[in-house]
Enzyme design. Sequence first.
Site, short mmCIF file in Angstrom:
data_model
loop_
_atom_site.label_atom_id
_atom_site.label_comp_id
_atom_site.label_asym_id
_atom_site.label_seq_id
_atom_site.Cartn_x
_atom_site.Cartn_y
_atom_site.Cartn_z
CG ASP A 119 -1.99 1.01 1.20
OD1 ASP A 119 -2.10 1.72 0.19
OD2 ASP A 119 -2.75 1.10 2.18
CG ASP A 130 0.07 -2.07 8.24
OD1 ASP A 130 -0.90 -2.13 7.46
OD2 ASP A 130 0.59 -0.98 8.58
CG ASP A 187 -2.91 -6.02 4.42
OD1 ASP A 187 -3.36 -5.87 3.26
OD2 ASP A 187 -2.61 -5.07 5.15
CG ASN A 199 40.44 -33.58 -4.19
OD1 ASN A 199 40.95 -33.42 -5.30
ND2 ASN A 199 40.58 -32.70 -3.20
CG ASN A 208 34.86 -35.13 4.56
OD1 ASN A 208 34.56 -34.49 3.56
ND2 ASN A 208 33.99 -35.41 5.51
CG ASP A 231 33.91 -30.62 5.82
OD1 ASP A 231 33.64 -30.31 4.65
OD2 ASP A 231 33.51 -31.68 6.35
#
Length: 838
Positions: A328, A587, A591, A655, A680, A684
């Site tokens: 609005d 609001d 709505d 890999n 691994n 990470d």
Amino acid sequence: MSRDLSATWSLPADELLRLLDAREAGLDEKEAQKRLKQYGANLLRPRKESYSILLLLSQFNSPIILLLVFAAGLSFYLHEVASASIILVIVFISGLLGFWQERSAADAVAGLLAIIQIKASVIRGGIQKDVLMEHVVPGDIIVLRAGDIVPGDCRILQSRDLFMNEATLTGETYPAEKMPGILEQDTPLNRRINCLFMGTNVVSGTAKAAVVHTGTDTEFGRVSQRLKVLEPETEFERGVKHFGYMLLEITMVLVVVIFAINVYLARPIIDSFLFSLALAVGLTPQLLPAIISINLAHGARKMASHKVIVKRLASIENFGSMNVLCTDKTGTLTEGTVKMHSVLDLDGKESDEVFLMAYVNASFETGFGNPIDQAILRYRSPDISGFKKLDEVPYDFVRKRLSILASFGSENTIVTKGALVNVLEVCASAMIGQEVVDISLAKDQIQARFQELSSKGFRVLGLAKKTVKADVLIARDEERMTFLGFLVFFDPLKEGIGETIHDLKQLGIGLKIITGDNRLVASNVSKQVGLLRDRILTGPEISRESNEALQKLVQEVDVFAEVEPNQKERLILALRKSGCVVGYMGDGINDASALHAADIGLSVDSAVDVAKEAADIVLMEKDLSVLKQGVIEGRKTFSNTMKYVFMATSANFGNMFSMALLSLFLPFLPLLPMQVLLTNLLTDLPEMTIAGDRVDPELVSQPKRWSIGFIRNFMVTFGLLSSLFDFLTFGALLFLLHANADQFRTGWFIESVVSASFVVLIIRTRRPFFSSRPSSSLIVVTILVGIFTFLLPFSPLSEPFGFTRISAESMVVIAVIVGIYIGSAEIVKKIFYRMVPR
């Protein structure tokens, strides 16, 4: 407290209060707390408590991890204690890292949600106070007004012009009138006019009611328990799920084939099994849930610093990909503080008499506090001590009028104000000067004055009155009234709004105004901010268009005026079907359906409860500049999440894929299972700092959407590049350096970890890596991982992990290969982004 409350609508109010062991002055706090423990929190679904021990255990509930732990246990049984112990330690450390990330994310989100918790107004110990809705208990006396959500199934004790929206429960779109009384025991749910139901909301009027049932004992709770309705997945959640499925399918096929071939080649079964499972750990993006959680939580915290509170974390992606925002004009384009400009009679002159009637109407209105009435009351303060309120018919979205019945001396007068068209339709006459004339003689004059004022950007309401003998008022009494004049209001434009709209456009977000104001007012305001194209679409025009035609029109029109509440949802659905990602900011009471229909529902902290409950994101200020900052942070969050996805599908995947293939041709395993897991874990670590990484401006300049096709292309391109250099490393170790098994594993481990860690700095940006500065934490962790990896073979940890010292010549060869790989990745990245559409 007795709980024989199966037909509360058929009981007298005093009998019901006796059964509830309650009174109109409300429960005392001690009794309320006792009942909260007895009946539990007022929730449809039990709150998910993120107990630390359960969160920690959840890090190890992956089938692959459980199989790995089982295989490690089998190794213990076969007296391979050292390798099995190391495997378990690595798995535990990985789990701890995931736990720490998710715990931090959960705590951050809980803190943000606490800011916007919805409360209910209850009477406790004779004092009206606000409590969290989940703390409402059976026997509480609640007070309701327009916009409030009903916190439980209730019986009305008192009400005034009460209308409820029960669409969530009954499917009925029109407000249902409610009032106290006693009904037959067999009255069906949709006719229980003396009851209020959890999850419904007040459209207009006020009420005092006794809470009978809460949580899953309510009508809404029973329905939700039967249906077990889940929130619909966002596009982001679907994308993550499909990405996970894609990698899982590739992983499972590869692992089963590798294990079967290794067994066929007569290699030790336990080693082959552990190696296959370790590969699976490396191939699957196990940290993806934790990385996504911490990225989204980090993004939510950053957005909160810009006064944007995220209720549902997954909505951040939709927020970032939003390319149309519907709102609005009030409070977004304008300041949202309605001010009265003037009060005019039909001749266009200021009129004290018209204002007096308007002031009476605004002063006695009790249904729903609104800016219009507040503006009238601030304008002037005439003496109305001689007036006495008798009755009221509150405003609703069908009549668009508000009427007050007041007495002055011996005369009773109905005073009605509202939208001009709706007031005129109940008028039979008009006051011109001191003369009352037939309305047909004044309509042209009224319309001309209305258009003149509206074209200047003023909001214009009509005012009418009627003298009656009755001392009660109902809606059908609004007839044959006399039109008195015009109430003229204005709402100034926000300072800098034109620049903000331009900034949103630069971010790829088109603004569309959906307003109930007439087309002349909408046109004036839109022209001032540079929004208006060639056409405004009005509510009556929208109702005449088919859904297919509307899909085309909504892309061509930016301003929609005279829009009915139920048409907002239709406009949003038309925009979504035309391919837009739609945000809606609302609001008000009307709505909620539009907020649900949008891809991203936005509300404000000052909104009515029903709007805040329906929203995905709540702004602490109703300001488009606040929204702009939130969008930027949302896009940064999405961008950093995608960085992890790219990392998991490039070097790491390449890999592990290379290692799996090489294991078929070597007379020994290229890496021991514990070495695969260590690889691994180390790769990470840099990826876990991604949440706080810097994001290039071009990555937030336009909306971005999840694309599995793009990810697949990225995985194939950079996975193959990684595999190419893996095989180059294998060749150098075997044929150039003539490495034995332990030397090969050590060299391959160093190349694998260092290349996978440092390529993160390449693929995190589309720019040349040296022109895009990573976050300090990413740089530090990447360097530390590289140093640790090079030093590991020379440390006391070398022997337990099965590594050995390698020559300086080998180190130089590995460093050269890694350097060439990093340079090649930069070149391939440039070609990839030029050739592959995003």
